[in-house]
Structures are given as C-alpha cells and as structure tokens.
Write a protein that holds these residues in place. Sequence first.
Motif, short mmCIF file in Angstrom:
data_model
loop_
_atom_site.label_atom_id
_atom_site.label_comp_id
_atom_site.label_asym_id
_atom_site.label_seq_id
_atom_site.Cartn_x
_atom_site.Cartn_y
_atom_site.Cartn_z
N ARG A 85 0.72 -1.35 -0.09
CA ARG A 85 -0.11 0.01 0.14
C ARG A 85 0.98 1.18 0.11
O ARG A 85 0.55 2.33 -0.69
N LEU A 86 1.81 1.30 0.63
CA LEU A 86 2.99 2.43 0.90
C LEU A 86 3.80 2.54 -0.46
O LEU A 86 4.18 3.65 -1.16
N GLY A 87 3.59 1.49 -1.25
CA GLY A 87 4.12 1.66 -2.69
C GLY A 87 3.50 2.45 -3.63
O GLY A 87 4.16 3.16 -4.53
N ALA A 88 2.37 3.02 -3.11
CA ALA A 88 1.33 3.98 -4.02
C ALA A 88 1.70 5.33 -3.56
O ALA A 88 1.23 6.31 -4.17
N GLY A 89 2.45 5.43 -2.46
CA GLY A 89 2.76 6.50 -2.08
C GLY A 89 2.30 6.91 -0.56
O GLY A 89 1.98 5.88 0.23
N GLU A 90 2.88 7.92 0.21
CA GLU A 90 2.74 8.39 1.84
C GLU A 90 1.15 8.04 2.16
O GLU A 90 0.20 8.44 1.27
N CYS A 91 1.13 7.45 3.30
CA CYS A 91 -0.32 7.13 3.82
C CYS A 91 -0.30 7.50 5.42
O CYS A 91 0.84 7.26 5.95
N CYS A 92 -1.42 7.97 5.94
CA CYS A 92 -1.59 8.33 7.06
C CYS A 92 -1.94 6.92 8.08
O CYS A 92 -2.40 6.04 7.23
#
Length: 107
Positions: free
Chosen positions: A30-37
């Motif tokens: 999921r973090l591969g798609a970008g930064e996450c909260c």
Amino acid sequence: MATLAPFKVQQVAELFHALSDETRLEIVRRLGAGECCVCDLTDALDSAQSRLSFHLKVLKDAGIVSDRKQGRWVYYRLNPAAFAQAGEIVGSIEKLAGQSSGSSCCA
C-alpha cells in the motif's frame, strides 16, 4: 568461505524478518502507491491501530519505512534505500549459491 559482506548478519535478519509477515507486506504494498496516514492504513487493512502500530514499528526499526508527523497525524512512506539494500543482499546470496562447489562443508 564467502560471506554476505559488507552486511551484518543481524541487519540482514532484521530486514528479512520485517518483510516476512503478510500484514507488513500488505503495508509495504500500500505504501508503494505513496505516503499514507496511519488512519488510512487502519481503514484499508481493516485492522486495529494498535496492531498496525506494532507492524509499522517493526518496519521502521528495519529501516523499510520512515514517518513524519503533521499535527496529530503520522504519515508513513517507503525508504527506497532499504529495498536497494535488500536487492544487494539477495544478489550476494545468489553469488554465494553460484560459487557452491557441491562439496560438503563438514567433509
């Protein structure tokens, strides 16, 4: 005898241990798609925040993710250097396998 130089065995074990769990791999995906909260990860993985916090700590301690705080939220992102290092480690293991002569180490 060939080794995993210049990597320390403990460092290699920690890195691969962090990547050996399905939940942590899903976080990485999921973090591969970008930064996450962390709240977005909690919703996306349908998991309790305390459980995710544990997994995020393991990933962070291994250097796989980093975080930043913005107000009351914590955002996580992948550390590309950790994956470059993992690739180098796997490459060195591949070289070790290629150097194997087939003779027993105990002979």
